[in-house]
Design a protein around this motif. Sequence first.
Motif, mmCIF file in Angstrom:
data_model
loop_
_atom_site.group_PDB
_atom_site.id
_atom_site.type_symbol
_atom_site.label_atom_id
_atom_site.label_comp_id
_atom_site.label_asym_id
_atom_site.label_seq_id
_atom_site.Cartn_x
_atom_site.Cartn_y
_atom_site.Cartn_z
ATOM 1 N N ARG A 185 11.982 16.707 35.361
ATOM 2 C CA ARG A 185 10.605 16.583 34.896
ATOM 3 C C ARG A 185 10.479 17.014 33.445
ATOM 4 N NH1 ARG A 185 10.491 18.851 40.024
ATOM 5 N NH2 ARG A 185 9.577 17.507 41.620
ATOM 6 N N GLY A 186 9.577 16.332 32.754
ATOM 7 C CA GLY A 186 9.310 16.680 31.376
ATOM 8 C C GLY A 186 8.063 17.528 31.268
ATOM 9 N N PRO A 187 7.699 17.947 30.068
ATOM 10 C CA PRO A 187 6.481 18.736 29.863
ATOM 11 C C PRO A 187 5.246 17.963 30.352
ATOM 12 C CG PRO A 187 7.858 18.750 27.905
ATOM 13 C CD PRO A 187 8.440 17.724 28.824
ATOM 14 N N GLY A 188 4.420 18.642 31.110
ATOM 15 C CA GLY A 188 3.203 18.016 31.616
ATOM 16 C C GLY A 188 3.373 17.268 32.911
ATOM 17 N N ASP A 189 4.629 17.076 33.377
ATOM 18 C CA ASP A 189 4.855 16.406 34.654
ATOM 19 C C ASP A 189 4.420 17.314 35.798
ATOM 20 O OD1 ASP A 189 5.845 14.263 33.339
ATOM 21 O OD2 ASP A 189 7.952 14.590 33.871
ATOM 22 N N TRP A 190 4.095 16.698 36.906
ATOM 23 C CA TRP A 190 3.642 17.454 38.084
ATOM 24 C C TRP A 190 4.827 18.118 38.775
ATOM 25 C CZ3 TRP A 190 -0.597 19.381 40.152
ATOM 26 C CH2 TRP A 190 -0.595 19.755 41.496
ATOM 27 N N ARG A 191 4.703 19.405 39.029
ATOM 28 C CA ARG A 191 5.706 20.110 39.825
ATOM 29 C C ARG A 191 5.077 20.457 41.168
ATOM 30 N NH1 ARG A 191 8.464 24.283 41.827
ATOM 31 N NH2 ARG A 191 10.694 24.448 41.291
ATOM 32 N N PRO A 192 5.604 19.917 42.264
ATOM 33 C CA PRO A 192 4.989 20.133 43.576
ATOM 34 C C PRO A 192 4.923 21.618 43.932
ATOM 35 C CG PRO A 192 6.628 18.383 43.690
ATOM 36 C CD PRO A 192 6.774 19.019 42.344
ATOM 37 N N PRO A 193 3.731 22.110 44.256
ATOM 38 C CA PRO A 193 3.609 23.508 44.680
ATOM 39 C C PRO A 193 4.051 23.671 46.135
ATOM 40 C CG PRO A 193 1.468 22.442 44.762
ATOM 41 C CD PRO A 193 2.432 21.424 44.201
ATOM 42 N N ILE A 194 4.398 24.889 46.495
ATOM 43 C CA ILE A 194 4.755 25.226 47.874
ATOM 44 C C ILE A 194 3.717 26.211 48.389
ATOM 45 C CG2 ILE A 194 6.517 26.230 49.385
ATOM 46 C CD1 ILE A 194 8.582 25.458 47.190
ATOM 47 N N VAL A 195 3.022 25.828 49.463
ATOM 48 C CA VAL A 195 1.953 26.650 50.024
ATOM 49 C C VAL A 195 2.332 27.068 51.439
ATOM 50 C CG1 VAL A 195 -0.516 26.798 50.528
ATOM 51 C CG2 VAL A 195 0.290 25.305 48.682
ATOM 52 N N LYS A 196 2.162 28.347 51.741
ATOM 53 C CA LYS A 196 2.438 28.854 53.087
ATOM 54 C C LYS A 196 1.126 28.929 53.881
ATOM 55 C CE LYS A 196 4.714 32.498 51.612
ATOM 56 N NZ LYS A 196 5.498 33.765 51.613
ATOM 57 N N THR A 197 1.163 28.438 55.115
ATOM 58 C CA THR A 197 -0.046 28.404 55.943
ATOM 59 C C THR A 197 0.244 28.839 57.374
ATOM 60 O OG1 THR A 197 0.271 26.121 56.720
ATOM 61 C CG2 THR A 197 -0.923 26.409 54.647
ATOM 62 N N VAL A 198 -0.815 29.240 58.050
ATOM 63 C CA VAL A 198 -0.823 29.363 59.510
ATOM 64 C C VAL A 198 -2.019 28.521 59.940
ATOM 65 C CG1 VAL A 198 -0.885 30.894 61.516
ATOM 66 C CG2 VAL A 198 0.112 31.701 59.359
ATOM 67 N N ALA A 199 -1.786 27.218 60.053
ATOM 68 C CA ALA A 199 -2.886 26.269 60.249
ATOM 69 C C ALA A 199 -3.691 26.566 61.509
ATOM 70 C CB ALA A 199 -2.334 24.847 60.309
ATOM 71 N N ALA A 200 -3.039 27.065 62.538
ATOM 72 C CA ALA A 200 -3.733 27.356 63.799
ATOM 73 C C ALA A 200 -4.808 28.419 63.601
ATOM 74 C CB ALA A 200 -2.735 27.811 64.862
ATOM 75 N N ARG A 201 -4.662 29.252 62.575
ATOM 76 C CA ARG A 201 -5.666 30.290 62.292
ATOM 77 C C ARG A 201 -6.422 29.998 60.994
ATOM 78 N NH1 ARG A 201 -1.416 34.305 63.787
ATOM 79 N NH2 ARG A 201 -1.320 34.962 61.582
ATOM 80 N N GLN A 202 -6.259 28.799 60.450
ATOM 81 C CA GLN A 202 -6.938 28.365 59.232
ATOM 82 C C GLN A 202 -6.510 29.181 58.011
ATOM 83 O OE1 GLN A 202 -8.850 25.695 59.963
ATOM 84 N NE2 GLN A 202 -9.432 25.203 57.853
ATOM 85 N N GLU A 203 -5.372 29.855 58.085
ATOM 86 C CA GLU A 203 -4.900 30.683 56.979
ATOM 87 C C GLU A 203 -4.114 29.842 55.980
ATOM 88 O OE1 GLU A 203 -2.623 33.943 58.525
ATOM 89 O OE2 GLU A 203 -4.237 34.646 59.843
ATOM 90 N N GLY A 204 -4.463 29.954 54.721
ATOM 91 C CA GLY A 204 -3.768 29.238 53.667
ATOM 92 C C GLY A 204 -4.241 27.809 53.471
ATOM 93 N N VAL A 205 -5.150 27.327 54.306
ATOM 94 C CA VAL A 205 -5.584 25.928 54.248
ATOM 95 C C VAL A 205 -6.426 25.665 53.001
ATOM 96 C CG1 VAL A 205 -6.853 24.100 55.439
ATOM 97 C CG2 VAL A 205 -5.472 25.721 56.755
ATOM 98 N N ASP A 206 -7.247 26.634 52.605
ATOM 99 C CA ASP A 206 -8.034 26.466 51.383
ATOM 100 C C ASP A 206 -7.122 26.313 50.160
ATOM 101 O OD1 ASP A 206 -10.429 26.600 52.740
ATOM 102 O OD2 ASP A 206 -10.734 28.747 52.375
ATOM 103 N N GLU A 207 -5.974 27.019 50.203
ATOM 104 C CA GLU A 207 -5.013 26.904 49.111
ATOM 105 C C GLU A 207 -4.381 25.502 49.091
ATOM 106 O OE1 GLU A 207 -5.358 29.441 51.058
ATOM 107 O OE2 GLU A 207 -5.620 31.190 49.742
ATOM 108 N N VAL A 208 -4.181 24.912 50.263
ATOM 109 C CA VAL A 208 -3.659 23.543 50.329
ATOM 110 C C VAL A 208 -4.670 22.575 49.715
ATOM 111 C CG1 VAL A 208 -2.912 21.663 51.836
ATOM 112 C CG2 VAL A 208 -2.258 24.014 52.375
#
Length: 318
Positions: free
Chosen positions: A217-240
């Motif tokens: 990737r070059g400058p300004g290209d998108w770098r995929p973020p990594i988000v940790k969740t516990v979807a069953a408890r709605q944890e981390g979903v807002d960050e997604v």
Amino acid sequence: MQDVSTLVAQAREGRPRAVARLISLVEGASPQLREVMATLAPLTGNAYVVGLTGSPGVGKSTSTSALVTAYRKQGKRVGVLAVDPSSPFSGGALLGDRVRMSEHASDPGVYIRSMATRGHLGGLAWAAPQAIRVLDAAGCDVILVETVGVGQSEVEIASQADTSVVLLAPGMGDGIQAAKAGILEIGDVYVVNKADRDGADATARELNHMLGLGESRGPGDWRPPIVKTVAARQEGVDEVVEALEKHRAWMEERGVLAERRQARAAREVETIAVTALRERIGDLHGDRRLGALAERIVTGQLDPYRAADELVEGLTGN
């Protein structure tokens, strides 16, 4: 025959039965399909399409349901296409996502449709692009497309979604799965679900390492973020959701969103054209032209490629 303009008008009003009938016309390849698509065309292009994919058991349906909850809190109308694998024997599918997302069943701002792959490879049903158009025209702000979870062959979702989310979970060998061909290329956002389990941090680190190895990737290209969740408890979903919105803003700013949608439309046209051509070729079985070409191949007068050229020329009139 159903009145297409009436169905479309009712779908725009948010009537789920009208949306269901339109998608059924799509799935059944109805003779009215061309009329449906022509009527919908001016009404589409507003929905944000998010694809969710990952190996079986990572919690795709739970994560999809959690995202629906998050988007509904923002007041957005949400459509869900949940694609289930078809039985190779009966052609049927479990279509269990309606059960897993039953908490949203009575919400008029949510439309959930389960679709069977009907033997189509790539993790999607063949009618998915047209079904997405129906939900878009029906006024959905966000469309979540959940694939069947079939491993490496489900990378087709990247060609149908504006943003692709790849889900992984600790303790399922997904670190190795992430290194397989296609998985690192299709993700715009990576989610490590079931992050309350042992090994979640290690899975996230390993994924981050693998993404770094594959970077060009070059400058300004998108770098995929990594988000940790516990979807069953709605944890981390807002960050997604936040990561999804950042990716959408990045695409809009650089014209990537328009490019992806144009490429998607081009593939759709190509698929329709190839399908029509295959149907015409299928009608030739037993036809004298095909038999004559086959005879010339057997006798060495013609090679298969030239025979195919002659057949296409005869079908297209070129």
